[in-house]
Motif scaffolding. Structure first.
Motif, short mmCIF file in Angstrom:
data_model
loop_
_atom_site.label_atom_id
_atom_site.label_comp_id
_atom_site.label_asym_id
_atom_site.label_seq_id
_atom_site.Cartn_x
_atom_site.Cartn_y
_atom_site.Cartn_z
N UNK A 335 0.23 -1.63 -0.16
CA UNK A 335 0.17 0.05 -0.23
C UNK A 335 1.00 1.40 -0.28
N UNK A 336 1.84 0.90 0.98
CA UNK A 336 2.38 2.10 1.03
C UNK A 336 2.85 2.49 -0.45
N UNK A 337 3.82 1.40 -1.63
CA UNK A 337 4.21 1.73 -2.21
C UNK A 337 3.39 1.94 -3.58
N UNK A 338 2.47 2.01 -3.71
CA UNK A 338 0.85 2.27 -4.64
C UNK A 338 1.02 3.90 -4.22
N UNK A 339 0.82 3.99 -3.11
CA UNK A 339 0.59 5.22 -2.73
C UNK A 339 1.53 6.28 -2.86
N UNK A 340 3.06 6.07 -3.35
CA UNK A 340 3.91 6.28 -3.17
C UNK A 340 4.03 6.97 -5.03
N UNK A 341 3.50 5.98 -5.48
CA UNK A 341 3.55 5.83 -6.89
C UNK A 341 2.41 7.30 -7.42
N UNK A 404 11.45 -4.27 6.57
CA UNK A 404 12.35 -3.71 5.64
C UNK A 404 12.00 -4.23 4.41
N UNK A 405 11.86 -5.98 3.52
CA UNK A 405 12.35 -6.15 3.38
C UNK A 405 11.10 -6.16 1.90
N UNK A 406 9.97 -6.57 2.40
CA UNK A 406 8.67 -6.21 1.91
C UNK A 406 8.77 -5.17 1.13
N UNK A 407 9.16 -3.57 2.45
CA UNK A 407 9.05 -2.57 1.75
C UNK A 407 9.70 -2.29 0.59
N UNK A 408 10.64 -2.39 0.61
CA UNK A 408 12.31 -2.70 -0.82
C UNK A 408 12.07 -3.23 -1.85
N UNK A 409 10.76 -4.42 -1.13
CA UNK A 409 10.56 -5.08 -2.90
C UNK A 409 9.24 -4.64 -3.27
N UNK A 410 8.35 -4.01 -2.79
CA UNK A 410 7.74 -3.45 -3.34
C UNK A 410 7.98 -1.78 -3.92
N UNK A 411 8.56 -1.43 -2.86
CA UNK A 411 9.23 -0.18 -3.78
C UNK A 411 10.10 -0.05 -5.22
N UNK A 412 10.62 -1.23 -4.70
CA UNK A 412 11.20 -1.71 -6.50
C UNK A 412 10.78 -2.06 -7.27
N UNK A 413 9.55 -2.75 -7.31
CA UNK A 413 8.46 -3.07 -8.06
C UNK A 413 7.72 -1.95 -8.96
N UNK A 414 7.79 -0.81 -8.00
CA UNK A 414 7.20 0.61 -8.18
C UNK A 414 7.88 1.70 -9.13
N UNK A 415 9.11 1.76 -8.24
CA UNK A 415 10.48 2.27 -9.30
C UNK A 415 10.62 1.58 -10.67
N UNK A 416 10.81 0.56 -10.72
CA UNK A 416 10.21 -0.86 -12.20
C UNK A 416 9.29 0.24 -13.24
N UNK A 417 8.31 -0.14 -12.64
CA UNK A 417 7.32 0.24 -13.15
C UNK A 417 7.23 1.94 -13.86
N UNK A 418 7.68 2.53 -13.17
CA UNK A 418 8.12 3.83 -13.17
C UNK A 418 9.02 4.49 -14.89
N UNK A 419 10.13 3.60 -14.16
CA UNK A 419 11.06 3.94 -15.06
C UNK A 419 10.81 3.14 -16.70
N UNK A 420 10.03 2.48 -16.77
CA UNK A 420 9.75 1.34 -17.62
C UNK A 420 8.57 2.62 -18.70
N UNK A 448 18.16 -5.47 -11.94
CA UNK A 448 17.18 -4.96 -11.24
C UNK A 448 16.43 -5.96 -10.80
N UNK A 449 15.96 -6.10 -9.13
CA UNK A 449 15.91 -7.24 -8.71
C UNK A 449 13.76 -7.32 -8.76
N UNK A 450 13.74 -9.01 -9.49
CA UNK A 450 12.63 -9.65 -9.54
C UNK A 450 11.67 -9.32 -7.94
N UNK A 451 10.02 -8.34 -8.52
CA UNK A 451 8.81 -8.33 -7.06
C UNK A 451 7.40 -9.15 -7.67
N UNK A 452 7.53 -10.27 -6.99
CA UNK A 452 6.09 -10.13 -7.36
C UNK A 452 5.35 -10.31 -6.96
N UNK A 453 4.12 -10.16 -7.73
CA UNK A 453 2.63 -9.00 -6.87
C UNK A 453 2.13 -9.57 -6.00
#
Length: 580
Positions: A335-341, A404-420, A448-453
Motif C-alpha cells: 500500500x505504501x509503494x502504491x500510494x508513493x506511485x 524493510x524487506x517487503x517495503x524494499x521489494x514493493x518500492x523496487x517494483x514501483x520504481x521499475x514501473x515508473x522507469x518503464x 533489477x530485483x524481481x518482485x512478485x505481486x
C-alpha cells in the motif's frame, strides 16, 4: 450467507471537538470580516466628512477605538505590531492625535480601500463555504478512522471475554470429569478437546488484539496529520490573502495621511513601517494560541482488556499465512509503494497544469482551477493513506517483523514501473531512438530485483490480478462504494478490498465497487500458479543472496496452461466488439 459487517458506532466526543473547531473558525471569519467592514465603512464616512474634517474625524476614530480586539489590552503599554489588530488600533490613535491639523484628504479613499475591502469580504465569504466543506470531509475521514478504532476495540474486548469464559469453563469441566470410574482413554479425549477449544479462543483473541493495535497506530497517525497538516491548511485557505489585503489598506491609509499633512508625517511614518511588517504566520499562531481547541489532543492510547495478560503486539504463532503479521507487513508495504506511485503521478499532473498558465477563456480557467484543486486533494488523500500505512509498518517493525524487506521489494517494483513508463514516453517522442532505449532497458533489467505481486497481496490466497470470476450468489450494494452483482454474472476482480473478505471488482458495463469475496468463484488453478511463481521467486533470491553464479529465475518463466481455456472463455465477456 451474509457478508461481513461494515458499519461501526460513531464516536461522539470527536464529533463534539470538530463542531467546536468549526464554531471557532466561523468566529475567526466573522471577526476578520468585521475588520474589513470597519475599514471600508471608515473610509466611506471619512470621505463624507471632508468639509469639517478636523472635528468629525476625531469623533469618528474614537468610536472605533471602543472596540475590543483579540490580543490587545488597553492597560498594557507594550504593543506587538505583528498583530494586525494592534496596528489598526495604533492607526486610530494616531488619527485622533493629528486630526486638528488635517486640512484635506485624498479623493482615492473610496477607490483604494472602500470598494476593494468589500470585494475581499465577498471573496472571503465564498472561501468560508469552500473551506468548511473541505474541513468537513477531512473531519469525516478522521471520524471514520476513529470508528474503525472503536470497532477493533469492541471486537478485541468481545474476543478476550469469550476466551476468558472458555478458559474458566474448561478448567471447571476438567475438574468435574476426573471421576474414579472413567477410563484413561476417555480422560485423554476430554483433555484434548478442552485444549483445542481453549487454543482456538486464545488464537482469536490474539488476532483481535493485533488488529486493535494496528488500527490504533493508524488512527493516531491520522489524528496527528489532522492537527499538524490538514487543520492548518484549512485555516490558511480560510484566511486567503486577508492579511496582505489589510496590510495594503493600512499602508494606503498611512500613505494618504502623510501626503495630506506634514504635521502627521512622523506618526504615520512609524505606522507605515509597522504595517509592512505584518505577517500572516504570526496572526495564525496567535489565533491558535488564543483558542486551545486547535491544539493537538493527546494520542489515542491502547486500552487492554482486564483479561489480557499480554501487552505487546504478538504474532499469531502456528497459524496459516493469512493470519500472520508477515501478511500485514506485505499488505501495508504494498500500500505504501502504491500510494508513493500515486503521489508521483499526481505531482506530475499538478506541475503540468501549473506550467500551462491561465487560459484566456473563462470556462477553461475554471476547469483548470478545478483540476488543480482535485489533484491537490488527491495528493492529500494519498499522503494520508501512506502515512497511516507507514504507522502500521513502524509498529510491526518494532515487534521484529521484517518490514524493510517487503517495503524494499514493493518500492523496487514501483520504481521499475515508473522507469518503464519513462522509457515508453521517451521513445514515443522520438521513435528513432527506440532500439537504443530497448538495449539500455535490457541492461537495466538484468540488474533489477524481481518482485512478485502475489507476495505482497493482502489476500490470504496468493493471486495475480486482474482475475475473471463467476458470481455464485446475488448481492445488492448497501454502500456507495459497493457493487450490485447478480448470480451467474461474470466479473473482473482487479484488487483486494479495503477490509477482509471483500475484493474490488468491475462488471461488464465498467462499474467498479467492492463485493463479498465469498460470493465469487475464483479460477481453481490460479492460486496454484501464483504459489509456484512465489516459490520460484524466493528460490531465485536465495541463490542471488548466496553469491551464486547461476542466473536468477524470473517468476514469469513458470507458465500454467490449466486455466488458459477458462480465462479465454470468460475474458470474452469483457472485450469490446472491435477487440473481438
Amino acid at each position: 450467507m451474509q457478508p461481513p459487517p461494515r458499519k461501526v458506532k460513531v464516536t461522539q466526543e470527536l464529533k463534539n471537538t470538530h463542531t467546536e473547531q468549526m464554531t471557532r473558525l466561523h468566529f475567526k471569519h466573522h471577526t476578520e470580516c468585521d475588520l474589513l467592514e470597519d475599514m471600508r465603512s471608515y473610509s466611506v464616512k471619512k470621505g463624507q466628512l471632508e468639509r469639517d474634517y478636523a472635528q468629525a474625524l476625531q469623533k469618528l476614530a474614537g468610536q472605533y477605538l471602543k472596540r475590543d480586539w483579540p490580543g490587545i489590552n488597553p492597560d498594557d503599554q507594550r504593543t506587538d505590531y505583528r498583530n494586525v489588530y494592534a496596528v489598526w488600533r495604533s492607526y486610530l490613535e494616531g488619527t485622533v492625535q493629528v486630526s486638528q491639523s488635517r486640512l484635506n484628504v485624498c479623493d482615492n479613499y473610496r477607490s483604494q480601500i472602500s470598494e476593494p475591502a468589500k470585494t475581499v469580504r465577498l471573496y472571503k465569504e465564498q472561501q468560508l463555504k469552500k473551506t468548511v466543506d473541505q474541513l468537513s470531509v477531512i473531519q469525516a475521514e478522521l471520524q471514520e478512522s476513529v470508528k474503525d478504532l472503536a470497532k477493533a476495540k469492541k471486537k478485541y474486548y468481545d474476543c478476550e471475554q469469550v476466551a476468558h469464559a472458555v478458559r474458566e469453563k474448561a478448567d471447571i469441566e476438567a475438574k468435574s470429569k476426573l471421576g474414579l470410574f472413567q477410563s484413561r482413554i476417555s480422560l485423554q479425549k476430554a483433555n484434548v478437546k478442552l485444549k483445542a477449544k481453549r487454543s482456538d479462543c486464545n488464537l482469536k483473541a490474539t488476532q483481535a488484539r493485533n488488529d486493535y493495535l494496528l488500527t490504533l497506530a493508524a488512527a493516531n497517525a491520522h489524528h496527528d496529520r489532522y492537527y499538524h497538516a490538514d487543520l492548518l491548511h484549512c485555516i490558511q485557505a480560510l484566511d486567503g490573502r486577508i492579511y496582505e489585503h489589510v496590510k495594503d489598506y493600512l499602508v494606503a491609509l498611512c500613505g494618504t495621511e502623510l501626503e495630506a499633512s506634514q504635521a502627521s508625517h512622523s506618526a504615520f511614518q512609524f505606522l507605515l513601517d509597522k504595517s509592512t511588517r505584518i505577517i500572516q504566520e504570526f496572526n495564525q499562531q496567535f489565533f491558535m494560541q488564543e483558542n486551545p481547541v486547535f491544539h493537538k489532543a493527546h494520542d489515542f492510547q491502547f486500552q487492554p482488556s482486564e483479561c489480557d495478560m499480554s501487552r505487546p503486539l504478538e504474532s499469531n504463532t502456528g497459524t496459516t499465512e493469512e493470519l500472520s503479521l508477515n501478511k500485514e507487513a506485505r499488505k501495508w508495504a504494498t500500500r505504501v509503494a502504491r500510494e508513493h506511485k500515486n503521489i508521483i503521478y499526481y505531482k506530475r499532473s499538478l506541475e503540468e497544469c501549473e506550467s500551462h498558465g491561465l487560459p484566456p477563456l473563462e470556462q477553461s480557467r475554471v476547469d483548470l482551477e478545478l483540476k488543480i484543486e482535485d489533484t491537490k486533494e488527491n495528493i492529500r488523500k494519498a499522503e494520508t493513506v501512506k502515512l497511516k500505512a507507514e504507522a502500521r509498518l513502524d509498529l510491526l517493525r518494532q515487534v521484529g517483523v521484517s518490514v524493510d524487506t517487503w517495503v524494499k521489494s514493493a518500492m523496487n517494483q514501483v520504481m521499475e514501473e515508473l522507469e518503464n513508463e519513462r522509457w515508453a514516453n521517451y521513445t514515443s517522442h522520438d521513435p528513432s531512438l527506440s532500439s537504443i532505449v530497448d538495449f539500455e532497458r535490457d541492461e537495466c533489467d538484468e540488474n533489477m530485483e524481481v518482485f512478485d505481486d502475489s507476495s505482497s497481496s493482502p489476500s490470504g490466497t496468493l493471486r495475480n490480478y486482474p482475475l475473471t470470476c463467476k458470481v455464485l450468489y446475488s448481492y445488492k450494494a448497501s454502500q456507495p462504494d459497493e457493487l450490485t452483482i447478480d448470480e451467474q454474472e461474470m466479473l473482473e476482480v482487479i484488487e483486494d478490498g479495503d477490509m477482509e473478505d471483500w475484493v474490488k471488482a468491475r462488471n461488464k458495463t465498467g462499474l467498479v465497487g467492492y463485493v463479498p469475496e465469498k460470493y465469487l468463484q475464483f479460477p481453481a488453478s490460479n492460486s496454484l500458479l501464483s504459489m509456484l511463481q512465489s516459490l520460484a521467486t524466493l528460490d531465485a533470491r536465495s541463490h542471488t543472496s548466496s553469491n551464486s553464479t547461476e542466473p536468477e529465475l524470473h517468476p514469469g518463466c513458470i507458465n500454467g496452461d490449466a486455466n488458459t481455456e477458462y480465462e479465454d472463455e470468460v475474458n470474452e465477456d469483457f472485450l469490446s466488439p472491435s477487440d473481438r
